[in-house]
Design a protein around this motif. Structure first.
Motif, PDB file in Angstrom:
ATOM      1  N   MET A 438       6.530  39.082  44.259  1.00 32.51           N
ATOM      2  CA  MET A 438       7.223  38.982  42.970  1.00 32.51           C
ATOM      3  C   MET A 438       8.604  39.622  43.008  1.00 32.51           C
ATOM      4  O   MET A 438       9.117  40.046  41.969  1.00 32.51           O
ATOM      5  CB  MET A 438       6.372  39.669  41.884  1.00 32.51           C
ATOM      6  N   ARG A 439       9.215  39.682  44.185  1.00 30.27           N
ATOM      7  CA  ARG A 439      10.478  40.413  44.309  1.00 30.27           C
ATOM      8  C   ARG A 439      11.597  39.819  43.477  1.00 30.27           C
ATOM      9  O   ARG A 439      12.553  40.521  43.139  1.00 30.27           O
ATOM     10  CB  ARG A 439      10.895  40.480  45.771  1.00 30.27           C
ATOM     11  N   GLU A 440      11.528  38.544  43.133  1.00 31.50           N
ATOM     12  CA  GLU A 440      12.586  37.941  42.331  1.00 31.50           C
ATOM     13  C   GLU A 440      12.455  38.293  40.853  1.00 31.50           C
ATOM     14  O   GLU A 440      13.411  38.144  40.101  1.00 31.50           O
ATOM     15  CB  GLU A 440      12.548  36.411  42.498  1.00 31.50           C
ATOM     16  N   ARG A 441      11.286  38.768  40.438  1.00 33.36           N
ATOM     17  CA  ARG A 441      11.029  39.017  39.020  1.00 33.36           C
ATOM     18  C   ARG A 441      10.986  40.496  38.669  1.00 33.36           C
ATOM     19  O   ARG A 441      10.829  40.840  37.501  1.00 33.36           O
ATOM     20  CB  ARG A 441       9.703  38.372  38.606  1.00 33.36           C
ATOM     21  N   GLU A 470      16.267  46.692  51.578  1.00 34.39           N
ATOM     22  CA  GLU A 470      17.660  46.835  51.150  1.00 34.39           C
ATOM     23  C   GLU A 470      17.784  46.960  49.636  1.00 34.39           C
ATOM     24  O   GLU A 470      18.514  47.847  49.145  1.00 34.39           O
ATOM     25  CB  GLU A 470      18.474  45.654  51.662  1.00 34.39           C
ATOM     26  N   PRO A 471      17.101  46.140  48.810  1.00 32.16           N
ATOM     27  CA  PRO A 471      17.206  46.339  47.354  1.00 32.16           C
ATOM     28  C   PRO A 471      16.688  47.704  46.897  1.00 32.16           C
ATOM     29  O   PRO A 471      17.263  48.320  46.004  1.00 32.16           O
ATOM     30  CB  PRO A 471      16.352  45.203  46.782  1.00 32.16           C
TER      31      PRO A 471
END
Length: 1020
Positions: A438-441, A470-471
Motif C-alpha cells: 500500500m505504499r502509494e496510499r 528512500e521515502p
C-alpha cells in the motif's frame, strides 16, 4: 531453692496448662461460630505447644538443679508426671497445627487459581528468560522469581519483541499457582491481564471489571469470592501481570490507568511488560531481560532438533553476520532460525530478519491451499492489529482464510473481530508487507511518528526491502529537521563542542533535564531498530550529529542512551567526541554498560574511532569490573576482514594480564627460597596473581569481580616490565652509538621481547584490527609509532611540531605538574625535619641540630615563595587559556556559564560576606574584560546566552539592592523575563545560592559592558 518449692512450681504450671487448654477449647468454639475455625485452631495449637515446651523445660531444669550435672539421681514421680503432661500438651499442640486445614479464603484462592490456569494452560518448556540485576556487579537471575520478589508498586519488564516477556509472566503465574496450591497460607496471589482484551478506553475501572470477568469466567461464586478477597483486609499481596502493553490504544493513558488501579489498594502491585523504555516514577522499578547466554542458545537448538554439525555451521554464519548474531540472542528469533535450518537442511542461511521471516512464513504457507490469497488476508489482519483505526477501512476477512492461518500456525486465535498472531514477529512481518503493498496510499511522514508502526517500518528500512527505504529516510529527515528547528534547546552548530575536549563535567551548570519531543523519540527508536546500514545523506548525518551532541550536553540519561545507539549514523568526529565524553565524565553506570554493549555490537562504529580514542576506551573498560564481566565473554572476530570489536580488545588485554600474572608467579616464587627478610613480601605477588588467574579462568567465561580486583598486581608487574623494556631500548641505542653492535642488538631484542605483549594490544587498539602480515605480528610496535610520527612530526615545520605538543599539554596537565613540584618540595622538607638526620657540611657536631632547624626554616620560606610564584604562573596560564578559547570562535554557552561560575566562586569572600567592606572581583573583571577585547566574530555561538544574561542581570539590578549579601528572593526569579537558553535560569539560581551577592555586583559593575559586547557581535 528447695525441691518442694520446685515441685509446687511444676504443679502450678500444670494447672496453668489445664486452664489454657480449657480456654483454647472455648476459644475454638467461639471462632467456629465466627467462621474462622482453622485460623484459631492454629493459634490454640501453637499456644498448647508453647505451654507444653515451657512445662517440659522447667521440669528438666528443676530435676538437673537438684540432681546435678551429670545427674546423680533419678527423677521422682512428680517430675515424671509433669514431663509427661508437658509432652502430652506439646504433642497435642503440634498435631493440632499440622492437622488443621487451610482457611476458607485459601480454598477460594486455589479455586480461583485453578480456573485461571485452566483458561491459560501451563506455559511451554522454553528456556526461561533472565533479567539483569545489580548496579555495581550485574548478575543474571530467573525473570519469574525476580518478578515475584519485587516490592515495587509498579515493576516494568523491558525487552524487545520475542525476548520472552509473556513467557516470564506466564512462568510467574505458574509459580504462584504451585505456591497457592501447596501452601496453607500463601503470601501473594497473581492475576494475568491481557490488555488487548480489555474494553477500550482503558481505565482503572475497566481493568477491575476485566479482572472479574476473566477470572470468574461466568461463575458468580468465583466472582463473589474474588470481590471479597480484593476488597478484604487479609495479609495477602496481589500481583497483576499486565501483558500486551504495546497493543493498547495510548501508552500514556493505559499506564496512568494501571498506576491508578495499583494505587487503589495498598496490597496491589502491577507488573507491566513493555518494549519501550518507560518513564519511571518514585517507588517503581525496571527489570531488563537479558540476551540469551551461550548455554541457553545451545539448549534451544537441541530442543529444536539441530544436530552438532548444523549448530557449528550456524555459529560460523552468525560470526560472519554480527547483526544476525545479536538477533539470535532473542529466544523467538533463534527458534525460527533453528526451525528454518532443520526444515531447509541448511542449504541457505538468511542474512537478515526479514529474509528469515520470509522463509519461515513461506514454509508454513506451503501447507495452505491458496498461499498468496491467505498471505494478503494476514497482511490486512496485521495492519488492523497495529492500527485499530484501519478496521473500518479494510474488508472483513474470509473465515476460511482465518481458519487456514490458524491451521498453519501463523494465527493463534481470532476473537472480538481481532486477530491474535502466534508471534509478534509474524504480525510485524505481515504489517511490513502490507505497507509495501500500500505504499502509494500511505503517508510515510505520518507513519514514522506513530510508535505502533515502529517494528514494521524497521523491517521496511532493512536491507532486504527497498521499496520504502528512500521515502522513509526522507520522511525521517523532514521530521527531525522540523522538530530541531522548533526546539530552542537543540544545539545548532556542533563544531564548538567538538573542539572542546570534555576532560571533566562543567561545574556550575544546571542540566536542563529536557527530553526529546515524542516525534523525535519515535524516529530515533525506529532508526535504532533498523538492521544493517540506513541510507545516509549529508543532511541526515548533520541532524544526527546535532541530536547526539545535544543529548550528551543537555539531555537525560535516557536520551544519551538513544544517542549512543545513533553513533553508526553520526560522523566519525562526533562518534569520537561522544566516546571521549563518556569516558572522561562521570556518567551513570547503567549508561556506561549500555554504551559499551552498543559499541561492541557495532564493530564498524568502533573501527571508525581514532586510535587514541580506542586505547582510551580500553583503559576505561579495564578499570570497571562490570564492563569486563559484560564484554569479555562476548568477544567475536569477523574473520573475513579481521575487524575486531571492543570485546575482542578487552579480552586481549585480560589475556595480557593473565600472562603477566604467570610471569609474576614464576619470578617471585623463586625469591621465596632466598633471603628470609624478603620471604613474606615476595609471597604477596604470586598469591594475588594466583587469585586473579583462578578468578578469571582459562576460558574467560565469567570474570569474578573480587578476583579481578587483584589485577592491579599483574598490571604493576607489567608496568615494571615495560619500563624495563624502555631502559633496555635506551641502552641499546647507547651501545649502537658507541660501536658495540652485538650488545646493542641483544639489548634491542630483549626490549622487543619484553614489550611485545603491550605492543600487540596497543596495535589492536590503535588500528582496530588484528595483525595481518609477519611484520605486524613480529614488530607490532611499528604501526602506532609510524602513525604518531605521521600525525605530529612528518611534513611539518618545527614551529608546528612545538605548537602541536603545546596544544596537547593542556592546562590540567600543567596544573598537575605544578602540584607535583610543590608537593616534592614539601616532601623534602618533611624528610629533613622529621626524618633523616642530614649532616650539614662545615658545621661542628654540637651545632648540627641548630643548623638543621635553620635549614628547615629556610626551606619553609623557600617553599612558600616558590608556591606563590607557581600560583601566579598557574593563574596566568588559566587566564591565557580563557583568552585563547574565546578568541578561537568555538566558545560554547556551557563553557561561558562555567567560566562565570568559576570566577564567582573565586571572587566570593565566603561565609564572612557580611563583614567585607571592599568586595573585589578580579576573576570576574578579567572575564568581562576578555569578552570585551575578544573579536566580535568569535562570539557568535554565545551571543544568545549573553542576551539572556543581560536580560537577567538587568532584572536583578532593578529588583535587588546592589550591596545585598543575601540570596535573591524566589519572587525575583519567578518574574525574570523569558530566557531562551535552556537551564540558564536554574544555573543562575544555583550560582546565587552558592555565591550570594555576586550576581548583584556583576549586574551593577558589568551589565553595560556586557551589553556593548552584544551590540558588537554581528547577526548570524
Amino acid at each position: 531453692m528447695t525441691q518442694d518449692f520446685l515441685d509446687q512450681i511444676a504443679w502450678i504450671l500444670s494447672a496453668v496448662a489445664a486452664v489454657a487448654a480449657v480456654i483454647g477449647l472455648r476459644f475454638d468454639a467461639y471462632s467456629h461460630a465466627q467462621g474462622r475455625e482453622e485460623a484459631f485452631r492454629k493459634i490454640s495449637g501453637r499456644s498448647f505447644a508453647a505451654v507444653g515446651l515451657l512445662l517440659v523445660g522447667l521440669d528438666v531444669f528443676a530435676w538437673l538443679r537438684s540432681a546435678g550435672i551429670p545427674p546423680r539421681l533419678w527423677p521422682d514421680v512428680t517430675s515424671i508426671v509433669t514431663a509427661g503432661v508437658g509432652c502430652t500438651v506439646l504433642v497435642l499442640g503440634i498435631v493440632r497445627v499440622v492437622r488443621t486445614g487451610p482457611e476458607p479464603y485459601v480454598t477460594q484462592l486455589r479455586h480461583i487459581s485453578n480456573t485461571a490456569i485452566g483458561k491459560l494452560g501451563e506455559p511451554n518448556q522454553l528456556t526461561e528468560p533472565l533479567v539483569t540485576i545489580g548496579k555495581r556487579v550485574p548478575r543474571r537471575r530467573l525473570a519469574s522469581r525476580q518478578l515475584l520478589r519485587s516490592r515495587a508498586k509498579v515493576t516494568f519488564v523491558v525487552g524487545e519483541a520475542g525476548s520472552g516477556k509473556t513467557l516470564a509472566l506466564r512462568k510467574a503465574l505458574w509459580r504462584t499457582h504451585q505456591h497457592v496450591t501447596t501452601t496453607k497460607k500463601p503470601p501473594w496471589m497473581a492475576v494475568y491481564i491481557n490488555l488487548a482484551n480489555v474494553t477500550a478506553p482503558i481505565t482503572a475501572e475497566a481493568i477491575r471489571s476485566h479482572v472479574y470477568e476473566f477470572v470468574a469466567d461466568g461463575d458468580s461464586v468465583i466472582q463473589t469470592d474474588l470481590r471479597n478477597l480484593l476488597d478484604g483486609r487479609r495479609n495477602l499481596r496481589w500481583l497483576f501481570l499486565f501483558d500486551a502493553f504495546h497493543a493498547a490504544d495510548s501508552d500514556e493513558t493505559t499506564l496512568k490507568a494501571i498506576r491508578q488501579f495499583a494505587d487503589s489498594r495498598p496490597a496491589f502491585a502491577a507488573i507491566v511488560v513493555t518494549q519501550d523504555e518507560p518513564d519511571v516514577l518514585a517507588g517503581e522499578k525496571v527489570l531488563r531481560l537479558s540476551p540469551l547466554t551461550y548455554r541457553q542458545q545451545q539448549d534451544i537448538a537441541a530442543d529444536s532438533g539441530i544436530t552438532d554439525t548444523l549448530l557449528k555451521r550456524l555459529l560460523t554464519h552468525l560470526t560472519q553476520h554480527p547483526e544476525m548474531a545479536r538477533r539470535a540472542a532473542n529466544p523467538r528469533f533463534l527458534q525460527f532460525l533453528c526451525d528454518h535450518m532443520r526444515q531447509a537442511e541448511a542449504n541457505w542461511f538468511p542474512s537478515s530478519s526479514y529474509e528469515l521471516l520470509e522463509a519461515v512464513v513461506a514454509q508454513r504457507l506451503r501447507r495452505a491451499a491458496n498461499p498468496s490469497q491467505i498471505a494478503e488476508v494476514a497482511e490486512s489482519l496485521a495492519a488492523r492489529v497495529i492500527d485499530r483505526g484501519l478496521a473500518a477501512d479494510l474488508e472483513r476477512p474470509d473465515p476460511a482464510a482465518i481458519d487456514a492461518l490458524i491451521a498453519v500456525g501463523i494465527l493463534q486465535a481470532y476473537r472480538n473481530d481481532m486477530a491474535v498472531f502466534a508471534s509478534g514477529m509474524f504480525c510485524d512481518y505481515f504489517a511490513a508487507r502490507w505497507l509495501v503493498r500500500m505504499r502509494e496510499r500511505i503517508d510515510p511522514q505520518e507513519l514514522i511518528t506513530a510508535p505502533a508502526w515502529r517494528d514494521p517500518l524497521a523491517l521496511c528500512l532493512g536491507p532486504s526491502t527497498g521499496e520504502l527505504r528512500e521515502p522513509l529516510v526522507t520522511a525521517a529527515r523532514k521530521v527531525l529537521d522540523e522538530q530541531l528547528t522548533k526546539a530552542a534547546w537543540a544545539i545548532g552548530d556542533v563544531t564548538p563542542y567538538l573542539t572542546a575536549a570534555p576532560n571533566a563535567p562543567l561545574t556550575g551548570i544546571a542540566r536542563p533535564d529536557l527530553a526529546w519531543p515524542a516525534p523525535v523519540r519515535h524516529v530515533l527508536d525506529l532508526l535504532n531498530k533498523v538492521e544493517g546500514d540506513v541510507p545516509a545523506s549529508a543532511e541526515l548525518t548533520r541532524l544526527i550529529d546535532r541530536i547526539v551532541v545535544s543529548a550528551f550536553v543537555r539531555g537525560r540519561p535516557a536520551e544519551q542512551k538513544r544517542a549512543m545507539a545513533l553513533l553508526p549514523l553520526a560522523s566519525p568526529e562526533v562518534g569520537a567526541w561522544a566516546v571521549t565524553w563518556l569516558v572522561r565524565t562521570d556518567s551513570p553506570e547503567e549508561l556506561t554498560l549500555d554504551a559499551a554493549e552498543q559499541l561492541n555490537a557495532s564493530p564498524e562504529t568502533f573501527s571508525r574511532l581514532p586510535g587514541h580514542v580506542r586505547l582510551l576506551l580500553l583503559t576505561w573498560v579495564l578499570k570497571s569490573p562490570p564492563l569486563v564481566s559484560l564484554l569479555v565473554p562476548r568477544a567475536r572476530i569477523r574473520l573475513e576482514d579481521r575487524v575486531i570489536g571492543l570485546a575482542v580488545l578487552a579480552r586481549a588485554a585480560v589475556r595480557l594480564l593473565q600472562a603477566w600474572a604467570v610471569i609474576g608467579i614464576i619470578r617471585f616464587s623463586s625469591l621465596l627460597f632466598g633471603d628470609v627478610s624478603l620471604r613474606w613480601p615476595s609471597a604477596v605477588m604470586p598469591l594475588m596473581c594466583g587469585v586473579f588467574l583462578l578468578g578469571s579462568g582459562p576460558r574467560l567465561k565469567a570474570v569474578s569481580r573480587r578476583a579481578y580486583a587483584m589485577a592491579w598486581f599483574p598490571a604493576l608487574l607489567g608496568g615494571l616490565l615495560t619500563l624495563d623494556a624502555v631502559v633496555q631500548a635506551a641502552q641499546a641505542f647507547v651501545f649502537l652509538l658507541s660501536g658495540e653492535i652485538g650488545n646493542g642488538l641483544l639489548e634491542l631484542f630483549r626490549a622487543t621481547a619484553n614489550s611485545w605483549p603491550v605492543a600487540l594490544v596497543a596495535f589492536m587498539g590503535w588500528t582496530g584490527r588484528l595483525p595481518q602480515g609477519p611484520r605486524d605480528w613480529i614488530l607490532p610496535h611499528l604501526r602506532p609509532l609510524h602513525d604518531l610520527f605521521t600525525q605530529y612530526i612528518a611534513a611539518r615545520d618545527p614551529d608546528e611540531i612545538v605548537h602541536a605538543i603545546r596544544r596537547n599539554l593542556t592546562l590540567p596537565n600543567k596544573a598537575l605538574l605544578l602540584r607535583w613540584l610543590n608537593g616534592g618540595l614539601f616532601l623534602a622538607l618533611a624528610i629533613l625535619v622529621f626524618g633523616l638526620p642530614v649532616e650539614i657540611p662545615n658545621v661542628s657536631p654540637g651545632e648540627q641540630t641548630d643548623a638543621r632547624a635553620a635549614t628547615a626554616t629556610g626551606l619553609i620560606l623557600l617553599a612558600f615563595l616558590v608556591n606563590s610564584i607557581l600560583s601566579k604562573w598557574q593563574q596566568r596560564i588559566k587566564w591565557q587559556g580563557i583568552s585563547e578559547r574565546m578568541a578561537s570562535g568555538h566558545l560554547t554557552a556551557e563553557e561561558l556559564l562555567a567560566m562565570l561560575y568559576s570566577a564567582g566562586r573565586a571572587d566570593h569572600p565566603g561565609s564572612s560576606v557580611s563583614r567585607v567592606r571592599k568586595w573585589e572581583t578580579p576573576e570576574t573583571d578579567f572575564l568581562v574584560r576578555a569578552l570585551t577585547e575578544c573579536p566580535p566574530n568569535s562570539l557568535t555561538h554565545v551571543v544568545d546566552v549573553l542576551r539572556d544574561l543581560d536580560a537577567a542581570l538587568g532584572h536583578i539590578a532593578y529588583m535587588v539592592d546592589k550591596n545585598s549579601t543575601e540570596p535573591i528572593p524566589q519572587g525575583v526569579w519567578d518574574s525574570v523575563p523569558q530566557l531562551r537558553h535552556p537551564g540558564l535560569r536554574s544555573s543562575l539560581i544555583q550560582h546565587d545560592k552558592r555565591c550570594p551577592g555576586q550576581l548583584e555586583r556583576l549586574a551593577a559593575a558589568h551589565q553595560d559592558r556586557i551589553r556593548r559586547v552584544i551590540e558588537r557581535v554581528p547577526e548570524s
